[in-house]
Design a protein around this motif. Structure first.
Motif, PDB file in Angstrom:
ATOM      1  N   ALA A   1       0.842  -1.210   0.000  1.00  0.00           N
ATOM      2  CA  ALA A   1       0.000   0.000   0.000  1.00  0.00           C
ATOM      3  C   ALA A   1       0.869   1.249   0.000  1.00  0.00           C
ATOM      4  N   ALA A   2       1.905   1.252  -0.852  1.00  0.00           N
ATOM      5  CA  ALA A   2       2.842   2.376  -0.917  1.00  0.00           C
ATOM      6  C   ALA A   2       2.847   2.945  -2.341  1.00  0.00           C
ATOM      7  N   PRO A   3       1.812   3.729  -2.687  1.00  0.00           N
ATOM      8  CA  PRO A   3       1.724   4.217  -4.067  1.00  0.00           C
ATOM      9  C   PRO A   3       2.723   5.337  -4.347  1.00  0.00           C
ATOM     10  N   ASP A   4       3.201   5.369  -5.596  1.00  0.00           N
ATOM     11  CA  ASP A   4       4.001   6.507  -6.062  1.00  0.00           C
ATOM     12  C   ASP A   4       3.111   7.686  -6.406  1.00  0.00           C
ATOM     13  N   GLY A   5       1.900   7.372  -6.865  1.00  0.00           N
ATOM     14  CA  GLY A   5       1.005   8.420  -7.309  1.00  0.00           C
ATOM     15  C   GLY A   5      -0.440   8.024  -7.073  1.00  0.00           C
ATOM     16  N   VAL A   6      -1.306   9.036  -7.083  1.00  0.00           N
ATOM     17  CA  VAL A   6      -2.747   8.811  -6.983  1.00  0.00           C
ATOM     18  C   VAL A   6      -3.379   9.639  -8.099  1.00  0.00           C
TER      19      VAL A   6
END
Ligand code: CU
Length: 381
Positions: free
Chosen positions: A267-272
């Motif tokens: 659950a470690a996104p680079d972007g949303v």
């Protein structure tokens, strides 16, 4: 694949392959190289007793590929893939040939049996300014096409897998036993998925092949809008699907990596994003006029993060979420400031803009706004 990079080709169901690893003198690991399968446990270890190298050490070496960017580094830490030197997602502007995902909800058509073909296609796409990813899509876009109907409509969906691994589909808008219609189909195969929309909502559809966090994070999700029967007409309807990006090692056009399944699982996104591309509606704003009634349908496709949809400078006087009105238009002087949605929830909000200007819309989960869940509504007199 095994340590050192020796591997079989990708195997069809029922097929076998062999890897000659030579004489094994140190402990080693092997794993399935299909995206996400290693994370789901398709790992084998060869433990050599009395060897100098422990399995942990050798695993660390294999996992250390992020180190590849350190050539020529200065005192400054190397930029993350897909980010600029300040750590901001994206590099420069969206490409000259970039076209924003159409944010308008197309009007309802009259047919009551809606036949749709969704073809799984792997395509390279710009997912943030100057930042590319090999996406897994339905019909070439992420999110996939929006299906739009009313209560009682029948949807006859044909899923065709033109990808390189197994995929599937799950429609929250229908109630079906998952066993057959949600099964994973191998490359080249297809299935038909019929459902009747019996309840209103903005429903998620998505690939349900494991690991789902990676398949959805790679782009395999979309919206089904089933209008409530008492839905008032408005001047403009927009539809925004929020989703997260998990970038791999390369974000260069022409050689972009697929989804990073480790980041999806952590659950470690680079972007949303709204509609698949970080910041796309900053450069291609939504448009409206002062006094018009504007509706925003919002779906949180995740795979992991909730949203709190907000339009800076506007108040919502109508809110409908997860099947019911929270605030009916004109029914009270109460107002709403955000539409909070858990993952796979949806709804809509309405407003009238009081003045001309540029109104940012964001997830008020501000870390997500700062990594791409941000756009502009340009309101003209
Ligand atoms: Cu999939």
């Amino acid at each position: 694949m095994v340590d050192g990079g020796r591997r079989t080709p990708r195997l069809a169901p029922g097929a076998t392959g062999q890897v000659d690893v030579g004489v094994v003198s140190a402990s080693m690991e092997g794993w399935c190289s299909v995206v996400g399968h290693r994370q789901m446990g398709m790992v084998l270890q060869v433990l050599v007793t009395g060897a100098a190298t422990s399995p942990e050490t050798s695993h660390g070496t294999v996992g250390g590929t992020v180190d590849g960017t350190t050539t020529g580094h200065s005192a400054q830490a190397p930029a993350l893939p897909g980010h600029d030197a300040t750590g901001h997602l994206g590099n420069g502007d969206l490409g000259a040939d970039f076209t924003a995902y159409d944010p308008e909800l197309a009007p309802l058509t009259s047919e009551r049996v809606r036949r749709v073909t969704l073809t799984v296609q792997e395509v390279e796409a710009e997912v943030a300014p100057g930042t590319w990813q090999r996406r897994w899509t339905y019909n070439g876009t992420s999110p996939g096409p929006t299906l739009h109907g009313r209560v009682g409509d029948v949807f006859a969906v044909t899923l065709v897998n033109r990808g390189t691994i197994g995929h599937s589909i799950d429609f929250h808008a229908g109630a079906r036993a998952p066993d057959e219609v949600m099964r994973t189909v191998p490359p080249g195969a297809s299935l038909t998925y019929r459902f009747t929309a019996t309840r209103a909502g903005i429903w998620m559809y998505h690939c349900s092949t494991m690991p789902m966090s990676a398949h959805i994070g790679a782009g395999m999700a979309g919206a089904v809008v089933i209008e409530p029967s008492d839905l008032p007409t408005v001047d403009r309807s927009f539809l925004l699907v929020q989703s997260e990006l998990f970038l791999g090692a390369s974000t260069a056009r022409g050689s972009a990596s697929e989804v990073d399944a480790d980041k999806a699982r952590a659950a470690a996104p680079d972007g949303v994003t709204f509609n698949g591309v970080a910041y796309q509606y900053d450069s291609s704003p939504l448009t409206a006029r002062v006094g018009e009634r504007v509706r925003f349908w919002v779906l949180d496709a995740g795979p992991n993060g909730a949203t709190s949809f907000h339009v800076v400078g506007a108040q919502f006087d109508a809110v409908w979420a997860e099947g019911e009105w929270r605030l009916r238009p004109g029914s009270s002087t109460g107002g709403s400031q955000t539409l909070s949605l858990g993952v796979a929830q949806g709804g809509f909000v309405e407003t009238r803009f009081a003045e001309a200007g540029h109104y940012p819309f964001v997830s008020h989960v501000l870390a997500d706004a700062e990594r791409g869940a941000h756009g502009i509504v340009r309101v003209r007199p």
